[in-house]
Structure formats: structure tokens, C-alpha cells
Design an enzyme around this catalytic site. Structure first.
Site, short mmCIF file in Angstrom:
data_model
loop_
_atom_site.label_atom_id
_atom_site.label_comp_id
_atom_site.label_asym_id
_atom_site.label_seq_id
_atom_site.Cartn_x
_atom_site.Cartn_y
_atom_site.Cartn_z
N ASP A 50 0.85 -1.18 0.00
CA ASP A 50 0.00 0.00 0.00
C ASP A 50 0.88 1.24 0.00
O ASP A 50 1.77 1.39 0.86
CB ASP A 50 -0.91 0.01 1.23
CG ASP A 50 -2.05 0.99 1.09
OD1 ASP A 50 -3.06 0.64 0.44
OD2 ASP A 50 -1.93 2.12 1.62
N ASN A 100 -1.36 13.21 -4.33
CA ASN A 100 -2.47 13.74 -5.12
C ASN A 100 -2.77 15.20 -4.78
O ASN A 100 -3.03 16.02 -5.66
CB ASN A 100 -3.72 12.89 -4.91
CG ASN A 100 -3.70 11.61 -5.72
OD1 ASN A 100 -3.07 11.55 -6.77
ND2 ASN A 100 -4.38 10.60 -5.24
N ASP A 160 -1.07 9.29 -10.69
CA ASP A 160 -1.13 8.19 -11.67
C ASP A 160 0.27 7.73 -12.07
O ASP A 160 0.52 6.53 -12.23
CB ASP A 160 -1.91 8.63 -12.91
CG ASP A 160 -3.40 8.80 -12.65
OD1 ASP A 160 -3.88 8.30 -11.60
OD2 ASP A 160 -4.08 9.41 -13.49
N GLU A 220 -4.49 2.72 -4.29
CA GLU A 220 -3.02 2.65 -4.24
C GLU A 220 -2.54 1.32 -3.66
O GLU A 220 -1.40 1.23 -3.19
CB GLU A 220 -2.47 3.81 -3.40
CG GLU A 220 -2.91 3.81 -1.95
CD GLU A 220 -4.19 4.59 -1.70
OE1 GLU A 220 -4.39 5.04 -0.55
OE2 GLU A 220 -4.99 4.74 -2.64
#
Length: 264
Positions: free
Chosen positions: A119, A127, A136, A162
Site C-alpha cells: 500500500d 495527489n 497516476d 493505491e
């Protein structure tokens, strides 16, 4: 998901229609030639019909090969879209679960098998500070690192958001943990940059080793719980465990029961 526009039924129907049209044309042509009833004319008609039949058969064969080829390509495309993540190119959850089933059916558990859940740490910060395109790129970088760091028969998938999963054969938890540490260290050397600001990419990893034929979801729950422990312990680290070599008497629920939502 819509169904492919081509189907075996469509191909068969089109071939039948083409064959009927060809036969009708052959009959019409033969009738026209038979207006002369002498031997030479009959020979010419016979030769004509034979040649026409061969040509029609070749047309049918070529047409069928092309149509079946297109159908196969389209089917493979739909299958890939159903089993692989569009952003990263690795398997999605369905594709990973299918791969797990195939691996277990081939006796993969008898060799020892490790499931890792990875993770991304502080992904929301990437972000928020760099934007979703940068996020991304970070996901693609993680997926690419995993795909290039493992063997061809190992499984790499994006479980969603993620979170990624890796499945590979190994002989013990220690060997699996060593591989997990190598993956963690390799990813920790990555970073993502946007507008002059650079943020590091790290992952927290939870793993579980088994030599038993256990369902994917149960093993996933254990690995996911270990990933949560890595988050709680400070992130960018590996936590692993082994399924005891006894009957799997307790559900993996105790690994998750009562735990708060995972930290980002």
C-alpha cells in the site's frame, strides 16, 4: 460491460447467407450455359461449375479465417480489459484472483507460496500537492517496478486505489520476507516530480506465507492485516507471518476485527 459485437452465431449466419447466395448464382449461371445442349456445351458447363465451386470454397475459407481472426482478437481484447488494470497494465483484482486459482490448481501451494499486499504511503499527499496526474505516474512507477522485479510466472495486480498485491512461490516465510524487503527498498528509491516539487514514493508491505491450499480471500485478509501493522509501525516497512501447518480453524477475521480504517 457490453458483449463483443462479433460472435460465433453471427459468423455462422453470415457464412450460410454467403453460401446460399453463391449457390443461387451458380444455378443461375449453369442454367444460362445449359441453353446449348450439345456435348461441348455440357463439358463447358461441368468445367465451369467445378471451377466456380472451387472459387466459392476458397472465398468462404478466406472469409471464415479473417472473421474468426477478428473475433479472436476482439475476444482477447475484452478478456484483457476484464482482467487487467487499464492505468498500470498489471492484473486487476479479478485477474489476480483468477491467476491465484490457476496457480493453486497447478499445485503452487506445495512449493510454498507468498502473498504480499503493498500500500503506497501518504498517497493522498501526492495527489493533493502534485495533482492526480502525478499520482497516476506514481502508481505506474510502482506497478512497473513490481513487474520488472519478479519472475514471469509470478503474479502482480492492482487491488484498487493505491493497493497492489504480489503472489510468488518461495520455500519459507524468511525467503518471502527477503523478497518483500528487496521490493520495498527498490520502490523507496522512486520519486515523483511536478512543478519543481518532488515527493518520495514508499510502500508499506504485509505478507503471508503458506504451504496449504487456502482460498485467496482468507490469505488476503491476513496479508492485509499485516500491511496495516506496517502502517502502524511507521510505514515503509514489511510485516509477514506464516499460516500454521494445522487445520485453518480460525477465520482470518481476527486479524481485522475491531481495527480502525487503515492509515494512508
Amino acid at each position: 460491460m457490453s458483449k463483443p459485437s462479433l460472435s460465433i452465431g453471427t459468423i455462422v449466419t453470415e457464412c450460410c447467407l454467403l453460401l446460399i447466395a453463391s449457390i443461387a448464382f451458380s444455378i443461375k449461371a449453369a442454367t444460362w450455359y445449359l441453353e446449348d445442349s450439345n456435348a461441348i456445351a455440357q463439358y463447358r458447363v461441368t468445367l465451369f461449375v467445378v471451377i466456380l465451386a472451387v472459387c466459392v470454397s476458397l472465398v468462404h475459407l478466406i472469409y471464415l479465417v479473417i472473421r474468426l481472426g477478428l473475433f479472436r482478437l476482439q475476444s482477447e481484447g475484452w478478456k484483457r480489459r476484464a482482467l487487467y488494470d487499464r492505468l498500470t497494465g498489471v492484473r486487476n483484482r479479478s485477474g489476480l484472483t483468477l491467476g491465484w486459482g490457476e496457480k493453486m490448481a497447478r499445485g503452487g501451494h506445495s512449493l510454498g507460496i507468498m502473498l504480499l499486499i503493498l500500500d503506497a504511503d501518504h498517497f493522498k499527499r501526492i495527489n493533493d500537492k502534485l495533482g492526480h496526474p502525478a499520482g497516476d505516474r506514481a502508481l505506474k512507477a510502482i506497478a512497473g517496478t513490481l513487474a520488472h522485479s519478479l519472475r514471469r510466472d509470478d503474479l502482480v495486480g492492482r487491488m484498487g486505489g493505491e493497493e497492489f498485491a504480489v503472489v510468488f512461490n518461495c520455500s519459507s516465510e524468511d525467503q518471502g520476507r527477503a523478497i518483500a524487503e528487496r521490493l520495498r527498498a527498490t520502490i523507496a528509491r522512486l520519486s515523483v516530480t511536478e512543478g519543481g516539487l518532488t515527493l518520495p514514493i514508499t510502500v508499506s508491505i504485509g505478507g503471508v506465507f503458506t504451504a496449504q491450499p487456502i482460498g485467496f480471500q482468507r490469505l488476503y485478509d491476513i496479508a492485509d492485516g499485516n500491511c496495516y501493522r506496517s502502517k502502524r509501525a511507521g510505514r515503509n516497512r514489511v510485516t509477514t507471518s506464516t499460516v500454521p501447518p494445522v487445520a485453518y480453524g480460525h477465520s482470518a477475521q481476527h486479524f481485522r476485527h475491531g481495527q480502525p480504517a487503515r492509515a494512508a
